[in-house]
Design an enzyme around this catalytic site. Structure first.
Site, PDB file in Angstrom:
ATOM      1  N   CYS A 169       0.936  -1.098  -0.036  1.00  0.00           N
ATOM      2  CA  CYS A 169      -0.015   0.074   0.032  1.00  0.00           C
ATOM      3  C   CYS A 169       0.891   1.284  -0.124  1.00  0.00           C
ATOM      4  CB  CYS A 169      -0.953  -0.066   1.313  1.00  0.00           C
ATOM      5  SG  CYS A 169      -2.207  -1.528   1.169  1.00  0.00           S
ATOM      6  N   HIS A 295      -3.029   7.282   6.837  1.00  0.00           N
ATOM      7  CA  HIS A 295      -3.096   6.303   6.220  1.00  0.00           C
ATOM      8  C   HIS A 295      -4.295   5.565   6.394  1.00  0.00           C
ATOM      9  CE1 HIS A 295      -1.934   2.915   3.742  1.00  0.00           C
ATOM     10  NE2 HIS A 295      -2.184   1.981   4.559  1.00  0.00           N
ATOM     11  N   HIS A 329      -9.811   1.507   0.709  1.00  0.00           N
ATOM     12  CA  HIS A 329      -8.336   1.400   0.566  1.00  0.00           C
ATOM     13  C   HIS A 329      -8.063   1.068  -0.877  1.00  0.00           C
ATOM     14  CE1 HIS A 329      -4.396   0.898   1.405  1.00  0.00           C
ATOM     15  NE2 HIS A 329      -4.254   0.143   2.501  1.00  0.00           N
TER      16      HIS A 329
END
Length: 398
Positions: A169, A295, A329
């Protein structure tokens, strides 16, 4: 460019950008969504997914007319990249970039986690009696990690360095950093940088196997959060030297925890080190940053660890929020997509709200921005962390 003609860091700028997420296509729709605190997450209707969850699906993917000249590259990830290219005049800006600098001086650096693996998943499910993959499936054109980068080079006529970063990620945050460093080193004059990741069974079922998928729309930093919502998206930006205006990546930091494959240190030390490195490179103090985009995946361990890292660097004064309650996400695309959203926040003077939060987790002591407000921002930081302990922090200004 000669070896003595070094780029002025202050004139390496983000001269154009666009994005595609479940909120829609292009800058305007995302600005409206940020102002309204709107989420694009919807109940999962992705084929062959047996779990109850919400996803960030880009509705325009299936109906897109894919260019015949590069039809071999047709997959869900390249379609997402094309949707971003077709928004905000980005394709025209890339053409102008190529004409200005020459194809050989223009590179492509992308981040992805799964590339076009969804095409392989469909091909595997569609095998005939001989158990062979169907005609037309191509590893190189579909789920090779280089596939989207090669597609963009071929479609846009860019002949400079082209490569893909895959560090889970944090992938596309690293791609943006690499783009700036390639220009600083004199290897390129301009780069199309960013990230792309598509919905697929690999991601949805993989995170489900880790018991990290929420049964409702994800709620980062909420006291009752129970996991993430997977999204898809593309965020692309042109970064050029000798630019008179545009956004600027004025600081960045990268660290590696190396502690655990999936769980960050409880004290957020690796995240804090990346944030401090970004501040150091930018020549800023913590008090000069006006907003931190977390995040913020909405998993119990991640949110607390990250916010402890933020608190260690900034105290509790700086406004923070996670945008994953709005877009999900987006995995390998998250770093670039959220860097663009953070740059929009700086340009428009917005403190984006933390979509979905009902009651802040008392273990999170940061100043959580629960609703969008207007405020001047000179510098914004955005974080992107990945499995394996990859940590990136970017500082953006305009």
């Amino acid at each position: 460019m000669t070896t003595t003609d070094r780029p002025d860091p202050a004139r390496i700028r983000i001269t154009a950008y666009s994005l595609a997420t479940c909120l829609g296509l292009g800058r305007a729709v995302h600005l409206d969504a940020l102002r309204e605190g709107r989420s694009g997450l919807t109940p999962c209707d992705f084929p062959a997914v047996p779990i109850r969850c919400h996803i960030g699906r880009v509705a325009e993917v299936e109906a897109l007319a894919f260019p015949q000249a590069v039809a071999d590259f047709d997959n869900r990830a390249t379609r997402l990249a094309l949707l971003a290219l077709q928004s905000d005049g980005l394709a025209g800006a890339v053409a102008a970039m190529r004409d200005r600098w020459g194809p050989a001086r223009c590179g492509v650096v992308l981040g992805t986690s799964t590339s076009g693996v969804e095409t392989l998943e469909r091909a595997y499910r569609g095998r005939g009696d001989g158990l062979r993959l169907p005609e037309g499936y191509s590893l190189r054109h579909h789920n090779d990690h280089q596939a989207v980068t090669a597609f963009l080079q071929a479609h846009l006529g860019l002949a400079g360095p082209g490569y893909t970063i895959s560090t889970a990620c944090s992938s596309s945050a690293k791609a943006v950093i690499d783009a700036v460093q390639l220009i600083e080193a004199g290897i390129c004059d301009a780069i199309l940088a960013g990230g792309v990741d598509s919905l697929c069974l690999t991601s949805l079922m993989g995170f489900e196997s880790l018991e990290l998928v929420s049964r409702s729309p994800c709620r980062p930093c909420d006291a009752d959060r129970d996991g993430l919502s997977i999204g898809e998206g593309a965020g692309l930006m042109i970064i050029e030297r000798e630019a008179e205006a545009g956004g600027r990546l004025c600081g960045f930091g990268e660290t590696s925890d190396g502690q655990n494959m999936s769980t960050p240190p409880e004290d957020g030390a690796g995240a804090a080190a990346a944030m401090r490195a970004a501040l150091f490179r930018a020549g800023l103090t913590a008090g000069e940053v006006g907003y931190v985009n977390l995040h913020g995946t909405a998993t119990p361990a991640n949110d607390v660890a990250e916010c402890r890292g933020v608190e260690a660097v900034f105290g509790s004064a700086v406004p923070v929020s996670s945008l994953k309650g709005a877009i999900g996400h987006t995995l390998g695309a998250a770093g670039a997509v959220e860097a663009i959203l953070s740059l929009i926040a700086v340009e428009e003077g917005l403190l984006p709200g933390n979509t979905g939060v009902l009651a802040q987790d008392p273990a999170i002591r940061c100043r959580l921005q629960t609703a969008t407000e207007t405020a001047p921002i000179t510098y914004a930081m955005t974080n992107a962390f990945g499995f394996g302990g990859n940590n990136c922090a970017l500082i953006l200004s305009c």
